[in-house]
Design a protein around this motif. Sequence first.
Motif, PDB file in Angstrom:
ATOM      1  N   TRP A  49       0.809  -1.223   0.000  1.00  0.00           N
ATOM      2  CA  TRP A  49       0.000   0.000   0.000  1.00  0.00           C
ATOM      3  C   TRP A  49       0.847   1.280   0.000  1.00  0.00           C
ATOM      4  O   TRP A  49       0.724   2.121  -0.891  1.00  0.00           O
ATOM      5  CB  TRP A  49      -0.963  -0.016   1.190  1.00  0.00           C
ATOM      6  CG  TRP A  49      -1.887   1.156   1.203  1.00  0.00           C
ATOM      7  CD1 TRP A  49      -1.791   2.290   1.975  1.00  0.00           C
ATOM      8  CD2 TRP A  49      -3.040   1.348   0.378  1.00  0.00           C
ATOM      9  NE1 TRP A  49      -2.809   3.147   1.696  1.00  0.00           N
ATOM     10  CE2 TRP A  49      -3.596   2.604   0.716  1.00  0.00           C
ATOM     11  CE3 TRP A  49      -3.667   0.579  -0.598  1.00  0.00           C
ATOM     12  CZ2 TRP A  49      -4.731   3.105   0.096  1.00  0.00           C
ATOM     13  CZ3 TRP A  49      -4.805   1.076  -1.209  1.00  0.00           C
ATOM     14  CH2 TRP A  49      -5.328   2.318  -0.867  1.00  0.00           C
ATOM     15  N   PHE A  50       1.724   1.417   0.992  1.00  0.00           N
ATOM     16  CA  PHE A  50       2.504   2.658   1.092  1.00  0.00           C
ATOM     17  C   PHE A  50       3.726   2.632   0.174  1.00  0.00           C
ATOM     18  O   PHE A  50       4.024   3.610  -0.501  1.00  0.00           O
ATOM     19  CB  PHE A  50       2.945   2.891   2.543  1.00  0.00           C
ATOM     20  CG  PHE A  50       1.794   3.233   3.450  1.00  0.00           C
ATOM     21  CD1 PHE A  50       1.166   4.479   3.362  1.00  0.00           C
ATOM     22  CD2 PHE A  50       1.324   2.315   4.369  1.00  0.00           C
ATOM     23  CE1 PHE A  50       0.096   4.790   4.181  1.00  0.00           C
ATOM     24  CE2 PHE A  50       0.255   2.625   5.194  1.00  0.00           C
ATOM     25  CZ  PHE A  50      -0.361   3.860   5.094  1.00  0.00           C
ATOM     26  N   THR A  51       4.411   1.502   0.165  1.00  0.00           N
ATOM     27  CA  THR A  51       5.703   1.449  -0.528  1.00  0.00           C
ATOM     28  C   THR A  51       5.571   1.436  -2.044  1.00  0.00           C
ATOM     29  O   THR A  51       6.430   1.971  -2.739  1.00  0.00           O
ATOM     30  CB  THR A  51       6.473   0.186  -0.098  1.00  0.00           C
ATOM     31  OG1 THR A  51       5.610  -0.933  -0.301  1.00  0.00           O
ATOM     32  CG2 THR A  51       6.925   0.266   1.336  1.00  0.00           C
ATOM     33  N   LEU A  54       0.685   3.612  -3.305  1.00  0.00           N
ATOM     34  CA  LEU A  54       0.561   5.061  -3.181  1.00  0.00           C
ATOM     35  C   LEU A  54       1.725   5.759  -3.874  1.00  0.00           C
ATOM     36  O   LEU A  54       1.568   6.864  -4.413  1.00  0.00           O
ATOM     37  CB  LEU A  54       0.491   5.472  -1.702  1.00  0.00           C
ATOM     38  CG  LEU A  54      -0.775   5.051  -0.949  1.00  0.00           C
ATOM     39  CD1 LEU A  54      -0.807   5.698   0.435  1.00  0.00           C
ATOM     40  CD2 LEU A  54      -2.044   5.419  -1.705  1.00  0.00           C
ATOM     41  N   SER A 201      -6.102   8.560  -1.983  1.00  0.00           N
ATOM     42  CA  SER A 201      -5.845   9.472  -0.868  1.00  0.00           C
ATOM     43  C   SER A 201      -6.652  10.741  -1.104  1.00  0.00           C
ATOM     44  O   SER A 201      -6.864  11.159  -2.254  1.00  0.00           O
ATOM     45  CB  SER A 201      -4.351   9.796  -0.753  1.00  0.00           C
ATOM     46  OG  SER A 201      -3.951  10.663  -1.772  1.00  0.00           O
TER      47      SER A 201
END
Lengths: 206, 320
Positions: A49-51, A54, A201
């Motif tokens: 998700w973050f790495t 997004l 986001s």
Amino acid sequence: MSKGIKYFAGVVIAGLVIYNSVYFRPLDEKLAEGDEVAFDARSFVDGIWFTDLLAVYDSATDVTTLLNELRENPASTFTDKGQALGIGNIGYFKVQGEGTVLSVNENNVLLQVGGEIVEIETEFIFGNAVRDASGLIKVNDYDETADFNSISESINDKIRKDVVPDFRARVKQGNKVRFKGALELNKAHLNLSQPEVIPVSIQIIQ
Amino acid sequence: MKIPAPLLRLCFVLFTAVLLLGCGNSKDKSVDQPKKVAVIISTLNNPWFVVLAETAANRAKELGYEATIFDSQNNTALETDHFENAIASGYDAVLFNPTDADGSIANVRMAKKAGIPVFCMDREVNATDAATSQILSDSYAGCVAIGKYFVEKLNKQGKYVEILGMVGDNNTWSRSKGFHSVVDHYTDLKMVAQQSADFDRNKAMEVMESILQVHPDIDGVFCGNDAMAMGVYQALVSAGKANQVMVFGFDGADDVINSIQQKKILATGMQFPKLMAKTAANYAQEYFNGKRDFAQKVPVTVEMVNQENVNEYSAYGSDQ
């Protein structure tokens, strides 16, 4: 030793041999041993998700720029900026932008973004737009099509639980909002009025 | 006994001539005779599959090949016979619409073992090392779109029925899962019955008639294909409920596109059988020309046709 004792000993020994040679277990228990480890889409999505996910949306095209390019040159914009899963008319795009909240509706929030009205989906967070616009996840990396589809379900679950609720609780008409997300368009039936963005986001910045 | 030298020379000349003639025949066969393509289809008892089969065969003929259509009649044993016949008769490629995702794997492997490439169309087999390539409708995504439309049209509440296709076909479950990935989020939408009608119109009508006896107060029916949607609609007409129950299909067949225009059916998922069939035939040509690195799965997008956009579409995506 009498014959009776010999027979009895023989029967006991034979019984012990058979008892230790054959055993019964529930079929579902045995089948479960042979199963491959099931694909865990939720853990997979949490992991990227973050790495990864997004991160690729950081390079999303400004939504008004994209819409203008699609109006001027749809075919090359689909080729250059769109992602497609296979053959067909559907293309997916990464977009971002800032806009002012025009209205907060039951299923979406309408933003004025430059000269465009953009619909931020807050209810119908379904489908493959976010997965496929990212370009990160390929169908041929998965033996089971169901595993591939479960990635979209987990991405959408995460958006529904982690992205939308806080925004929905606080957003009001007139707020200024910054968003990143995915857009699904059909090149044979191109409709660019009020495009629907699935957000990855979204923040209220003013 | 000693054989005279002239006789030996004659035998040698005759033997050489036979060998040369044999070589000549073999060469003629490979060069002059067109490649043969078998189009093996799960069933021709459904217009959608007839379009798939005929388009594949016609495209193969356009490319200069002989093409023959085989109807498996939804029977994997018959499908096996077709594969055995195709291999024995020297077919060079198979354009294949499987009967069963698991049951058809052995047939594809049999062709692969014989050096014959198999290109699956619309339906997949549950193996990624058998077919040369699988050109598949993205049924899941198509039914996600239908699920959203279903929720909107039923206003997030009501009782509904799901009519499934063949339980051995992956498309049945891809469609069902895509639909439920949306609808199951709405607790006021209650599924009161879920039954298979094997993608068959008459069976769907019978199944729906039985369900209506127990659940006369339903608001919607989601069907795994258009043939079943038409069968369900017939049952609703007979029961006098056609105006109060919304019916949703999947395929983009001729009669359902007409029915959407007439507001009898609410929506369908437009698959593109002609696009898939032509792609499979083109892949066979590329294979004959030496290409080997085909993507194992090639999804073909599905587009929802509904009350708002039906005038932009024609049956079977015929513009494709």
